[in-house]
Scaffold this motif. Structure first.
Motif, PDB file in Angstrom:
ATOM      1  N   TYR A  50      50.987 -32.795 -46.036  1.00 43.70           N
ATOM      2  CA  TYR A  50      51.426 -31.814 -45.044  1.00 43.70           C
ATOM      3  C   TYR A  50      51.966 -32.513 -43.805  1.00 43.70           C
ATOM      4  CZ  TYR A  50      51.211 -28.338 -41.356  1.00 43.70           C
ATOM      5  OH  TYR A  50      51.525 -27.538 -40.292  1.00 43.70           O
ATOM      6  N   ARG A  51      51.269 -33.547 -43.335  1.00 47.95           N
ATOM      7  CA  ARG A  51      51.712 -34.262 -42.132  1.00 47.95           C
ATOM      8  C   ARG A  51      53.044 -34.964 -42.365  1.00 47.95           C
ATOM      9  NH1 ARG A  51      46.068 -36.654 -39.690  1.00 47.95           N
ATOM     10  NH2 ARG A  51      45.457 -34.707 -38.746  1.00 47.95           N
ATOM     11  N   VAL A  52      53.205 -35.561 -43.532  1.00 50.41           N
ATOM     12  CA  VAL A  52      54.470 -36.237 -43.836  1.00 50.41           C
ATOM     13  C   VAL A  52      55.607 -35.216 -43.907  1.00 50.41           C
ATOM     14  CG1 VAL A  52      55.730 -37.543 -45.594  1.00 50.41           C
ATOM     15  CG2 VAL A  52      53.426 -38.239 -44.947  1.00 50.41           C
ATOM     16  N   ARG A  53      55.361 -34.082 -44.558  1.00 51.53           N
ATOM     17  CA  ARG A  53      56.401 -33.051 -44.646  1.00 51.53           C
ATOM     18  C   ARG A  53      56.780 -32.538 -43.266  1.00 51.53           C
ATOM     19  NH1 ARG A  53      55.725 -27.618 -44.929  1.00 51.53           N
ATOM     20  NH2 ARG A  53      53.619 -27.854 -45.736  1.00 51.53           N
ATOM     21  N   ILE A  76      52.975 -39.184 -52.013  1.00 49.39           N
ATOM     22  CA  ILE A  76      52.288 -40.020 -51.036  1.00 49.39           C
ATOM     23  C   ILE A  76      50.998 -40.564 -51.650  1.00 49.39           C
ATOM     24  CG2 ILE A  76      51.365 -40.135 -48.696  1.00 49.39           C
ATOM     25  CD1 ILE A  76      54.322 -39.278 -48.846  1.00 49.39           C
ATOM     26  N   GLU A  77      50.826 -41.868 -51.568  1.00 47.14           N
ATOM     27  CA  GLU A  77      49.575 -42.512 -51.987  1.00 47.14           C
ATOM     28  C   GLU A  77      49.015 -43.237 -50.780  1.00 47.14           C
ATOM     29  OE1 GLU A  77      50.726 -45.205 -55.027  1.00 47.14           O
ATOM     30  OE2 GLU A  77      51.576 -43.643 -56.287  1.00 47.14           O
ATOM     31  N   GLN A  78      47.708 -43.167 -50.617  1.00 47.74           N
ATOM     32  CA  GLN A  78      47.094 -43.876 -49.497  1.00 47.74           C
ATOM     33  C   GLN A  78      45.894 -44.679 -49.967  1.00 47.74           C
ATOM     34  OE1 GLN A  78      45.041 -41.707 -46.416  1.00 47.74           O
ATOM     35  NE2 GLN A  78      44.880 -39.881 -47.711  1.00 47.74           N
ATOM     36  N   SER A  79      45.671 -45.774 -49.280  1.00 46.65           N
ATOM     37  CA  SER A  79      44.476 -46.571 -49.543  1.00 46.65           C
ATOM     38  C   SER A  79      43.924 -47.023 -48.194  1.00 46.65           C
ATOM     39  CB  SER A  79      44.796 -47.772 -50.430  1.00 46.65           C
ATOM     40  OG  SER A  79      45.718 -48.622 -49.795  1.00 46.65           O
ATOM     41  N   ILE A 113      68.660 -39.767 -56.224  1.00 44.50           N
ATOM     42  CA  ILE A 113      68.565 -41.046 -55.521  1.00 44.50           C
ATOM     43  C   ILE A 113      67.093 -41.242 -55.204  1.00 44.50           C
ATOM     44  CG2 ILE A 113      69.319 -42.327 -53.499  1.00 44.50           C
ATOM     45  CD1 ILE A 113      71.629 -40.204 -53.317  1.00 44.50           C
ATOM     46  N   THR A 114      66.584 -42.442 -55.429  1.00 45.33           N
ATOM     47  CA  THR A 114      65.161 -42.690 -55.199  1.00 45.33           C
ATOM     48  C   THR A 114      64.954 -43.843 -54.233  1.00 45.33           C
ATOM     49  OG1 THR A 114      65.004 -44.185 -57.073  1.00 45.33           O
ATOM     50  CG2 THR A 114      64.533 -41.860 -57.497  1.00 45.33           C
ATOM     51  N   GLY A 115      63.763 -43.898 -53.683  1.00 41.15           N
ATOM     52  CA  GLY A 115      63.396 -44.987 -52.787  1.00 41.15           C
ATOM     53  C   GLY A 115      61.890 -45.009 -52.578  1.00 41.15           C
ATOM     54  N   VAL A 116      61.428 -46.106 -52.005  1.00 39.53           N
ATOM     55  CA  VAL A 116      60.002 -46.287 -51.733  1.00 39.53           C
ATOM     56  C   VAL A 116      59.861 -46.923 -50.355  1.00 39.53           C
ATOM     57  CG1 VAL A 116      57.872 -47.447 -52.439  1.00 39.53           C
ATOM     58  CG2 VAL A 116      59.467 -46.621 -54.164  1.00 39.53           C
ATOM     59  N   GLU A 117      58.929 -46.433 -49.577  1.00 34.27           N
ATOM     60  CA  GLU A 117      58.595 -47.024 -48.279  1.00 34.27           C
ATOM     61  C   GLU A 117      57.088 -47.152 -48.181  1.00 34.27           C
ATOM     62  OE1 GLU A 117      60.353 -48.379 -46.016  1.00 34.27           O
ATOM     63  OE2 GLU A 117      62.347 -47.751 -46.651  1.00 34.27           O
ATOM     64  N   ALA A 145      54.166 -40.360 -39.281  1.00 32.29           N
ATOM     65  CA  ALA A 145      55.346 -40.408 -38.410  1.00 32.29           C
ATOM     66  C   ALA A 145      56.214 -41.618 -38.737  1.00 32.29           C
ATOM     67  CB  ALA A 145      54.916 -40.435 -36.942  1.00 32.29           C
ATOM     68  N   GLU A 146      55.596 -42.758 -38.950  1.00 29.34           N
ATOM     69  CA  GLU A 146      56.360 -43.970 -39.272  1.00 29.34           C
ATOM     70  C   GLU A 146      57.000 -43.872 -40.654  1.00 29.34           C
ATOM     71  OE1 GLU A 146      58.026 -47.794 -38.777  1.00 29.34           O
ATOM     72  OE2 GLU A 146      57.349 -46.238 -37.400  1.00 29.34           O
ATOM     73  N   LEU A 147      56.281 -43.310 -41.614  1.00 28.93           N
ATOM     74  CA  LEU A 147      56.834 -43.134 -42.954  1.00 28.93           C
ATOM     75  C   LEU A 147      58.041 -42.191 -42.913  1.00 28.93           C
ATOM     76  CD1 LEU A 147      56.475 -43.844 -45.952  1.00 28.93           C
ATOM     77  CD2 LEU A 147      55.069 -41.797 -46.154  1.00 28.93           C
ATOM     78  N   ALA A 148      57.932 -41.106 -42.159  1.00 27.92           N
ATOM     79  CA  ALA A 148      59.059 -40.173 -42.024  1.00 27.92           C
ATOM     80  C   ALA A 148      60.249 -40.859 -41.382  1.00 27.92           C
ATOM     81  CB  ALA A 148      58.635 -38.954 -41.207  1.00 27.92           C
ATOM     82  N   ARG A 149      60.005 -41.686 -40.386  1.00 24.16           N
ATOM     83  CA  ARG A 149      61.095 -42.417 -39.726  1.00 24.16           C
ATOM     84  C   ARG A 149      61.803 -43.349 -40.705  1.00 24.16           C
ATOM     85  NH1 ARG A 149      62.497 -47.007 -37.324  1.00 24.16           N
ATOM     86  NH2 ARG A 149      60.629 -48.112 -37.957  1.00 24.16           N
ATOM     87  N   LEU A 150      61.032 -44.068 -41.507  1.00 24.12           N
ATOM     88  CA  LEU A 150      61.621 -45.001 -42.466  1.00 24.12           C
ATOM     89  C   LEU A 150      62.388 -44.267 -43.573  1.00 24.12           C
ATOM     90  CD1 LEU A 150      58.728 -47.615 -42.798  1.00 24.12           C
ATOM     91  CD2 LEU A 150      60.909 -47.873 -41.584  1.00 24.12           C
TER      92      LEU A 150
END
Length: 162
Positions: A50-53, A76-79, A113-117, A145-150
């Motif tokens: 939700y935060r990323v969206r 989104i995956e987190q560790s 088109i795909t990508g990973v950050e 916020a940083e992931l959305a920026r990238l």
């Protein structure tokens, strides 16, 4: 009065020179009427998704009055990894790593088109339960916020490429 006229003349001449240099603003239209505001974002249904969206929609300037031209799906995956140890073997800080895999698909069909950050942020471990939760949520918010920026920068590069 003469100084004002001279300054105005210099400004006009410099603007005319800039208009002929081939400069294309990074935040303008991306060609063929496509803009970032016409990208619909979907993420997984959890707090970090939700935060990323939310961050992506803000970063892209999503215009809900226009039908989307693209669909952006993110996974989104987190560790979380403890850093530093106190005498009682509890962590003093945590490192949060968030990996976002995105797929941009035209709504009219076509090749996606795909990508990973990947983003890494840290936050302090607190003794009080509420403070610990607040610190973790702050770390997640900064990572989102940083992931959305990238991802936005990836999209700008991808869609503006000839």
């Amino acid at each position: 009065m003469r100084a004002r006229l001279a300054a105005l003349a210099v400004a006009l001449v410099s603007l005319m020179g800039l208009s002929a240099c081939g400069f294309t603003p990074l935040y303008g239209d991306l060609g063929a009427g496509t803009s970032l505001s016409r990208i619909a974002v979907t993420t997984q249904d959890d707090r970090l998704g939700y935060r990323v969206r939310e961050q992506l929609e803000d970063a892209l300037g999503r215009d809900g009055s226009q039908p989307p031209l693209w669909r952006l799906e993110t996974t989104i995956e987190q560790s979380r990894r403890p850093l530093g140890r106190r005498i009682d073997d509890t962590a003093t800080r945590y490192e949060l790593t968030v990996r976002g895999t995105w797929t941009l698909t035209p709504t009219t069909g076509g090749a996606p088109i795909t990508g990973v950050e990947t983003v890494t942020t840290t936050y302090a471990a607190a003794d009080q339960p509420y403070a610990a939760i607040a610190a973790q949520q702050d770390g997640e918010e900064r990572a989102a916020a940083e992931l959305a920026r990238l991802i936005r920068l990836d999209l700008l590069r991808t869609l503006s490429a000839p």
